[in-house]
Design a protein around this motif. Sequence first.
Motif: not given
Length: 240
Positions: A28-29, A35-36, A40-44
């Motif tokens: 889970i962790i 995922g987080y 961020f990388v996908f958006a940047w």
Amino acid sequence: MMAIAIGLSSWQKLGLEGQLAIATGRTIIQLLGVGYVLAFVFAWKNPIAVLAILMVMLSIAAIVARNRIGKKIPQVLPVVWGSILASSALTLGYTTLVIIQPPIWYEPQYLIPLAGIVLGNAMNGAAIAGERLVSTVNASRAEIETHLSLGATPQQAVAQYRRDAIKAGLIPTLNQMMVVGVVTLPGIITGQLLSGVDPLNAASYQILIMFMLAFTNLVTTLLVSQGLCSQFFNNNAQLK
């Protein structure tokens, strides 16, 4: 499901309750953390960030494979790291630039997921082939030294052991290719089908990925076995 699995382990007195609980928590962790980070990388869409993630993935894969092969052989980590890097870069470069052709070459939506699949399988191939080669050479020292004493070169003395190691490293991939779509549906095609992608498109992507894995594993095992063989002998062609 994991709670039931832990309950079943306790009921059958398997002693796996702690391991199952830890594995559940880590899953889970780790996946939520990834995922987080990927969101961020996908958006940047910064090439340095994408390459940094790939280098971290590569280094972890090389360390895991090195630990499986053994730490006593000198330069084993650079051999494994370089082998996985070369095979993965060749595969990803061809797949990304020639086949998929994204708007930008470092498009994280394509590069990072494909790299994760390729690196994971290259790691397994390197670990299996390297461990097989090292264990076989250690168990066949007398035979190798006999070949050397009769005039064989170091490469000739271990040629059969190297071929066997390469074949062992490819067995999981070949087995998967033999039954894919008939017995199993891999995660990529399953995920695409669940997301509503056309089945033929999903199958086409899976075909591409299977060919990527076969090519990467073969190149990785070739390079790893060649690099390890060079570590078995000194400058005088004597078995260390």
